[in-house]
Design an enzyme around this catalytic site. Structure first.
Site, short mmCIF file in Angstrom:
data_model
loop_
_atom_site.label_atom_id
_atom_site.label_comp_id
_atom_site.label_asym_id
_atom_site.label_seq_id
_atom_site.Cartn_x
_atom_site.Cartn_y
_atom_site.Cartn_z
N GLY A 176 -82.23 -21.85 -10.15
CA GLY A 176 -81.55 -21.33 -11.33
C GLY A 176 -82.01 -19.91 -11.66
N GLN A 226 -84.17 -16.88 -18.62
CA GLN A 226 -83.28 -16.49 -17.52
C GLN A 226 -82.12 -15.66 -18.04
OE1 GLN A 226 -82.33 -20.21 -15.56
NE2 GLN A 226 -84.33 -20.31 -14.56
N ARG A 267 -90.26 -30.96 -10.44
CA ARG A 267 -91.23 -31.31 -11.49
C ARG A 267 -91.22 -32.81 -11.80
NH1 ARG A 267 -93.12 -26.36 -12.29
NH2 ARG A 267 -91.60 -24.69 -12.49
N ASP A 303 -91.07 -26.30 -19.15
CA ASP A 303 -91.15 -26.91 -17.82
C ASP A 303 -92.24 -27.98 -17.74
OD1 ASP A 303 -89.07 -25.34 -16.93
OD2 ASP A 303 -90.36 -23.81 -16.03
C1 S3P Z 1 -87.56 -19.43 -16.04
C2 S3P Z 1 -87.08 -19.74 -17.29
C3 S3P Z 1 -86.90 -21.12 -17.77
C4 S3P Z 1 -87.67 -22.12 -16.91
C5 S3P Z 1 -87.47 -21.87 -15.44
C6 S3P Z 1 -87.95 -20.48 -15.05
C7 S3P Z 1 -87.71 -18.02 -15.65
O1 S3P Z 1 -85.52 -21.44 -17.71
O2 S3P Z 1 -87.27 -23.43 -17.24
O3 S3P Z 1 -88.19 -22.82 -14.68
O4 S3P Z 1 -88.39 -17.72 -14.66
O5 S3P Z 1 -87.15 -17.16 -16.36
P1 S3P Z 1 -84.51 -21.09 -18.94
O6 S3P Z 1 -84.41 -19.65 -19.05
O7 S3P Z 1 -83.21 -21.73 -18.53
O8 S3P Z 1 -85.12 -21.75 -20.13
#
Ligand code: S3P
EC number: 2.5.1.19
Length: 427
Positions: free
Chosen positions: A92, A168, A386, A313
């Site tokens: 993601g 993100q 996880r 997380d």
């Molecule tokens: C992350 C942000 C989080 C986290 C993911 C990594 C990042 O997601 O859960 O494992 O590196 O910016 P979200 O932005 O969807 O909360």
């Protein structure tokens, strides 16, 4: 695979693998900066390797001598159109952050991934990118991947109140804002991990942060740097939990990154009554430390509000901790768990309940009744790293029977050496 059960006392020292969030960003910043970036302690997990390959696909020369990674950045405008769609695998972070970078290109790129990626909501990035002038769209009129990004050299600055607490999404907007004309202002719903903000500064860019308000004026040029990545507190969390709940344990975790936007797990362990000591080793900009954790009696607590993004997380492993604590633990305001690699609210409740836990899934979290004793069962990670690691730590509490884990291979997304490291802790 059959998981390890019924071991007494975990003892030893672990060098925690590198931070996943910073590893992704180190490749991205190296690629969009001018000049050479060298990366030490890059996490060679599947997700970060997807990011590395994606930027090779975009024409960036990246060398890996097995130790240091060298990225030869040519600036945002040095990226070139890919021959094929980019495969982000399970990541993601790769797909969402790259959209912000691609928004300012003069070409069109398609991004796709695995079954889990095909279900991740993307309007949260598509909408602000389109507001800035790019054209992003999902598959068949939906918001879901494959995602196509038609970049524009004419990106406009944005004033954006974020509807979700997401690093993100914030990072994608920041990457686009660095390429847009004028001042962009982002207002976060809650403060989330700030590695992108830190790295904009580290790479010579300008950014102003005041509480939840972030300002960036573009366009900006960044300069290649030396990056040294600390260990990932999200990986350390599995051993923090294991030592806390398995009798006669004491584990030392080396070089754990302690960025304050990531340390919610430490606050929770302390509040639950955990025995944790921290010896700081990093500097002011890059906080890190050695964590020593010992077995303790835990008590249930409430976890909600602004701490949630600081431990988002870690909630699956915190749920396991709570099954071993006296009393009830209530987790609220964590509806984002439903749209992670899998629906982590359902996954945690289903799989731990199969092992004898007493967990109620709710709309925005979990209610966990402790203390319960766990027994053998057939469980699945749902392809979520996880969830897989949490279930292996749960299996260590089982005194009889066997724990069979389906889709254990997902663990290599963030911690390829997880089982080997765990093995070193048995007396
Ligand atoms: C992350 C942000 C989080 C986290 C993911 C990594 C990042 O997601 O859960 O494992 O590196 O910016 P979200 O932005 O969807 O909360």
């Amino acid at each position: 695979m059959k998981l390890v059960i019924n071991k007494v006392g975990l003892q030893g020292t672990i060098d925690i693998p590198s931070d996943k969030s910073i590893s992704h960003r180190s490749i991205m910043f190296g690629a969009i900066a001018h000049g050479t970036t060298t990366i030490k302690n890059f996490l060679r997990g599947d997700d970060c390797l997807s990011t590395l390959q994606a930027f090779r696909d975009l024409g960036v020369q990246i060398e890996d001598d097995g130790n240091v990674i060298t990225v030869h950045g040519k600036g945002f405008s040095g990226l070139t159109a890919t021959k094929q769609a980019i495969d982000v695998g399970n990541s993601g972070t790769t797909i969402r952050l790259i959209m912000g970078i691609l928004a300012g290109t003069s070409f069109t790129t398609t991004l796709f991934g695995d079954h889990s990626i095909a279900k991740r909501p993307m309007n949260r990035v598509i909408l602000p990118m389109n507001q800035m002038g790019a054209k992003c769209f999902g598959h068949d009129g939906t918001e879901f991947p494959p995602i196509t990004v038609e970049g524009t050299k004419n990106l406009q600055a944005i004033h954006y109140q974020m509807p979700v607490a997401s690093a993100q999404v914030k990072s994608a907007i920041l990457f686009a804002a660095l390429q847009a004309k004028g001042e962009s202002v982002i207002l976060e719903k809650e403060k989330t991990r700030d590695h992108t903000e830190d790295m904009i500064r580290q790479f010579g860019g300008e950014i102003t942060v005041s509480g939840k308000e972030i300002r960036v004026t573009g366009p900006q040029q960044l300069k290649g740097q030396e990056v040294n990545i600390p260990g990932d507190i999200s990986s350390a969390a599995f051993f923090l939990a294991a030592a806390s709940i398995i009798a006669d344990s004491r584990i030392v975790l080396n070089n754990v990154g302690l960025n304050p936007t990531r340390t919610g797990i430490i606050d929770v362990i302390k509040q639950m009554g955990g025995k944790l000591t921290i010896e700081e080793t990093g500097n002011k900009e890059n906080k890190a430390g050695t964590l020593t954790i010992e077995t303790s009696e835990l008590k249930g607590i409430e976890i909600s509000g602004e701490i949630i993004p600081r431990l988002i997380d870690e909630l699956p492993i915190i749920a396991l901790l709570a099954t071993q604590a006296q009393g009830t633990t209530i987790i609220r305001d964590a509806e984002e768990l439903k749209v992670k690699e899998t629906n982590r609210i359902d996954a945690v409740a289903n799989e731990l309940n199969k092992m004898g836990a007493s967990i109620e899934p709710t709309e925005d979290g979990l209610i966990i009744h402790g203390k319960t004793s766990l027994h053998g069962a057939k469980v699945t990670s749902y392809g979520d790293h996880r969830i897989g690691m949490m279930l292996q730590i749960a299996a260590l509490l089982v005194k009889e029977g066997t724990v069979e884990l389906e889709k254990a291979e997902a663990i290599s997304v963030s911690y390829p050496a997880f089982f080997e490291d765990l093995n070193t802790l048995y007396q």
